[in-house]
Every structure is written in C-alpha cells, then in structure tokens.
Scaffold this active site. Structure first.
Site, mmCIF file in Angstrom:
data_model
loop_
_atom_site.group_PDB
_atom_site.id
_atom_site.type_symbol
_atom_site.label_atom_id
_atom_site.label_comp_id
_atom_site.label_asym_id
_atom_site.label_seq_id
_atom_site.Cartn_x
_atom_site.Cartn_y
_atom_site.Cartn_z
ATOM 1 N N TYR A 59 0.876 -1.177 0.000
ATOM 2 C CA TYR A 59 0.000 0.000 0.000
ATOM 3 C C TYR A 59 0.915 1.229 0.000
ATOM 4 C CZ TYR A 59 -3.222 -3.652 1.604
ATOM 5 O OH TYR A 59 -3.939 -4.821 1.725
ATOM 6 N N GLN A 177 -6.348 -14.340 5.476
ATOM 7 C CA GLN A 177 -7.068 -13.196 4.913
ATOM 8 C C GLN A 177 -7.378 -13.514 3.455
ATOM 9 O OE1 GLN A 177 -6.180 -8.566 3.963
ATOM 10 N NE2 GLN A 177 -5.910 -9.109 6.113
ATOM 11 N N TYR A 205 -11.328 -9.719 3.018
ATOM 12 C CA TYR A 205 -10.968 -8.425 2.424
ATOM 13 C C TYR A 205 -11.963 -8.063 1.325
ATOM 14 C CZ TYR A 205 -8.024 -10.555 -1.404
ATOM 15 O OH TYR A 205 -7.541 -11.243 -2.481
ATOM 16 N N PRO A 207 -14.639 -6.134 2.063
ATOM 17 C CA PRO A 207 -15.971 -6.375 2.645
ATOM 18 C C PRO A 207 -17.080 -5.563 1.984
ATOM 19 C CG PRO A 207 -14.586 -5.119 4.155
ATOM 20 C CD PRO A 207 -13.693 -5.604 3.065
ATOM 21 N N SER A 210 -15.187 -3.123 -2.545
ATOM 22 C CA SER A 210 -14.547 -1.852 -2.940
ATOM 23 C C SER A 210 -15.526 -0.673 -2.939
ATOM 24 C CB SER A 210 -13.868 -1.978 -4.311
ATOM 25 O OG SER A 210 -12.939 -3.033 -4.284
ATOM 26 N N LYS A 216 -23.851 3.723 -1.403
ATOM 27 C CA LYS A 216 -23.994 5.128 -1.824
ATOM 28 C C LYS A 216 -23.747 5.369 -3.307
ATOM 29 C CE LYS A 216 -19.331 5.926 -1.176
ATOM 30 N NZ LYS A 216 -18.275 5.934 -0.295
#
Ligand code: NAP
Length: 310
Positions: A59, A177, A205, A207, A210, A216
C-alpha cells in the site's frame, strides 16, 4: 460501544471493526489521496475506539506503514493498538517479484518494523504465495520470528486451500485473509470448513466490494482508479448489484441503520469471522462503520440478506 473479541487462537484482542488501510498512503491504488486526510482519519479512528489496523508493504510501497508509524508514535498509542501488516513483494530491476523464502521474510519483517517505528508486529501475513517455497517452510520462518518476539501472530493471504493446508501442517497459521463479501461467497465452501475446524480466523478483504456494498453509488457514479476495470462495476452487472443493494436499504431503513452497517454486521455473524477491516477514505466513514456493533442482526435478517445475495 465496543465489545472486544479475540482473533482466533491468538492473544490479540480487538474491537471487531478494524480499519483496512490500503487508502492510507496507497497512492499506487488510489491516485490523488491526500496524506493529511489520511492522518486525520487515523487519529479520528483511534480516538473513536478503533484499535485494529490492517496495512501492507504494497500500500504505497511502504508509505502506508510509514504514515501509520508516524501517527501512532505521535499519539503514543502503540501499546493500545493491534497492527497487522503483510509482505512478500519485492522489486528486482523494477520487476515485481513474490518471495516467500525464509531469508526474504526475515528481511521484509525487519523493514516493516522500521517503517512502523515499532519493535513488534502484532500480526504478520505472507501477502501472496510464491511458486517455489514450500508453504510450511515459509510459515516455519514466521514461527521463528514469533518465538523471537518480532511478530505476535502468523497470517497468510491469497493462499489456495491446498497451500493453506500445507502452510498449516504444524498448526502455526493463526489467520487467513481472503477475498470474501456478499458478492463473492466462494470462501464459504473453499475455506470456512477448514478454518473453523483448525481455529484459523478468517479476515475477509473487500468487505464492501470496494465500496459497492456501502450503499452510496448509483449507476452514474464514475471511478478513476482500479475500480474502473473491475467486472462488478461494469454495465449490467453493476446495475444488478445496485438493485441488490437497494433491497438491503429497505432492511437497513427498518432497523434505522445504514446499508454499510448491515453488511458489516452480516460478516460478523459468521462463526468463521471475528473481525472485519473495511477500507475508508474519509474520517466520517470510519465513524459510521464503528456503529456496526449497535445493530446486531437476528437470524431472520441474516437469512434474508444471505438470500438476496445467494
Ligand atoms: P472495501 O473495504 O470493500 O471498500 C472500501 C471503500 O468503501 C472505501 O475506500 C470507501 O470508498 C467505501 N466506504 C467505506 N466505508 C464507507 C461508509 N461507511 N459509507 C460509504 N462508503 C464507505 O475495500 P478495500 O479497502 O480495498 O478492502 C478492505 C481492506 O482489505 C483493505 O484496506 C486492505 O487492508 C485489505 N485488502 C487486502 C487484500 C489482500 O490481498 N490481502 C486485498 C485487498 C484489500 P469510497 O469513499 O471511494 O466510496
């Protein structure tokens, strides 16, 4: 409200709502992210009772770990937090390689410790499997790092079911994970029976797929990052997914909560899952996600949500 949970068979005890930190310093994933907002988000999260942070070398190629290290040090909160990170990717002549060898795992753990400005990592994951290293050897190297006090728990990520079994042949794997959400439920068959039986905690991962499951987006929402190429955000599939999210909204309205909380609560209702690590780009998203524990699901609601996405 925060009801703490133990992660699997580890001695790590956390608020089950953690933070996925791939947007913290993750310039390679989300162009245009603002590190000042990242820092505010982390401070807000920690002040609001979030204590489980999930990051990785990739990241921002170390940037996410550096920012977390700086903020945690400034807030003097290291002992109150559970920090998970991941490694295995390295660059040789600008080519990205995956390396699970014991030598490289020792090197990458030391590099993460430095970036995080800490002398222990609570949970270290092998981020991706390589092709050559026997998986029990890779995990054996992490067990030595655990015995040496550099890491407190052992995780693997993106391992196939066979690789997981090989990695866990001595019973050392604490956490798996993997990709799991309401739109992608394959892990229920592929992993949960084994992880539950072997006391390995499953951390899902993506969840919110994205962001898609956070409730929304509309069909007109535009993405300028990796999501513009993801199948779940394309054409008819995107519209079908949005229609399912609308069905969640009516359940959320009845419970006077938000779709995002309903979705996170659904994961936490699984025996296989102790914690979730939704990503966030704004402090208010973290505050919202932390409210999940105020909306436990009953069996009828759990089944109804499962059915919408069956
Ligand atoms: P995600 O959790 O499915 O979605 C996160 C996105 O959802 C946020 O960036 C935000 O996007 C939106 N969001 C979050 N909370 C919201 C709320 N309350 N209301 C509305 N929108 C909200 O995806 P992810 O962050 O990619 O995955 C979670 C974590 O899993 C990562 O951060 C990382 O730590 C980990 N991960 C691991 C691997 C692996 O290989 N092990 C792979 C991927 C991810 P917008 O603001 O853009 O809408």
């Amino acid at each position: 409200m925060s009801k703490k949970v133990r992660i699997g068979k580890t001695d790590l005890v956390v608020n089950p709502i953690g933070l996925g930190a791939n947007a913290i310093g993750g310039h390679n994933l989300y162009p245009g992210i603002d590190e000042q907002v990242n820092r505010e988000l982390l401070k807000t999260a920690i002040n609001e009772g979030l204590d489980f942070i999930d990051t990785a070398f990739t990241y921002g190629m170390g940037r996410s770990e550096e920012i977390i290290g700086e903020v945690v040090k400034e807030m003097r909160k290291r002992q109150d937090l559970i920090i998970a990170t991941k490694g295995t990717q390295k660059f040789v002549n600008s080519e990205k390689l995956i390396d699970n060898s014991p030598e490289y795992l020792r090197e990458t753990v030391d590099a993460s410790l430095k970036r995080l400005q800490t002398d222990y990592i609570d949970l270290f994951y092998i981020h991706y499997p390589d092709e050559n290293t026997p998986k029990y050897e890779a995990v054996g190297a992490l067990k030595e790092l655990k015995d040496a006090g550099k890491i407190r728990a052992i995780g693997v990520s993106n391992f196939s079911p066979e690789q997981l079994k090989e990695a866990n042949q001595d019973g050392y794997v604490d956490v798996l994970q993997g990709h799991y959400n309401l739109l992608n439920r394959q892990a229920e068959q592929d992993y949960f029976p084994y992880t539950i039986k072997n006391h390995i905690s499953f951390v899902p991962y993506f969840p919110f797929a994205s962001g898609l499951l956070a409730g929304k987006y509309s069909k007109d929402t535009q993405f300028n990052d990796f999501r513009s190429n993801m199948p779940q955000f394309q054409g008819e599939a995107f519209e079908e997914n949005l229609a399912k999210v609308e069905r969640l909204r009516s359940i959320a309205n009845e419970k006077q909560t938000e779709v995002s909380n309903l979705v996170l609560a659904w994961y936490l209702a699984h025996d296989a899952i102790d914690t979730v690590i939704p990503g966030a780009k704004k402090p208010e998203q973290v505050i919202r996600n932390l409210k999940t524990l105020e909306v436990p699901l009953n069996k009828v609601e759990f089944d109804e949500i499962s059915k919408i996405f069956s």
